[in-house]
Write a protein that holds these residues in place. Sequence first.
Motif: not given
Ligand code: IMP
Length: 172
Positions: A66-68, A99-105, A150-152
């Motif tokens: 998902s993430y670049g 869960i950020d945008t929720g697309h992955t979930a 942005f968390l690590v």
């Molecule tokens: P979503 O599809 O936008 O909900 O993103 C979910 C995925 O993005 C997570 O499983 C993470 O791998 C990555 N992600 C989202 N936010 C962060 C962050 O703050 N730090 C690191 N990875 C993140």
Amino acid sequence: MKEIKTLITENEIQAKIKELAKVINKEYSKEELYLVCVLKGSVMFMVDLAKQLTVPVKMEFIRLSSYGSGTTYSGKVNAVDIALPNLSGKNVVIIEDIIDTGHTAKFLVDFMKQNFKMKSFKFCSLLDKKIKREVDIDADYYCFEVDDKFLVGYGLDMDGKYRNLPYIGYIE
Ligand code: IMP
Ligand code: MG
């Protein structure tokens, strides 16, 4: 190495995981439970949670793309590595880091429901960035709600780095 500001300490994480494990132990009592870890970010969380569970646990893994690189979202989500056994008839809990945008979930929920007729299915995320949600989806269990930073650490990475930190932080 950049300076990382601590947001959630190791002790806070472990205490919350113990609380969550109590809830899960109660909910599934003696029933077998499959934890499906979303690689790579959720490894730390799944391992620490699993150690606190007293129900019979099996651990499985799925890898998505998902993430670049860096902190930018690449848009599409795909299951790129599916080594799951047949989970039909099983109790399944997806283990996510955040869960950020929720697309992955949303992708994961649809994918699991399309592929398996599970006995029960829940979504568990260590972190929930509710404020960033673009898709209507909620975790059944989560440990911490977090702001839009942005968390690590504790599994979360920036370009593959910082996953091994025992706490969660952000880069200023
Ligand atoms: P979503 O599809 O936008 O909900 O993103 C979910 C995925 O993005 C997570 O499983 C993470 O791998 C990555 N992600 C989202 N936010 C962060 C962050 O703050 N730090 C690191 N990875 C993140
Ligand atoms: Mg992830």
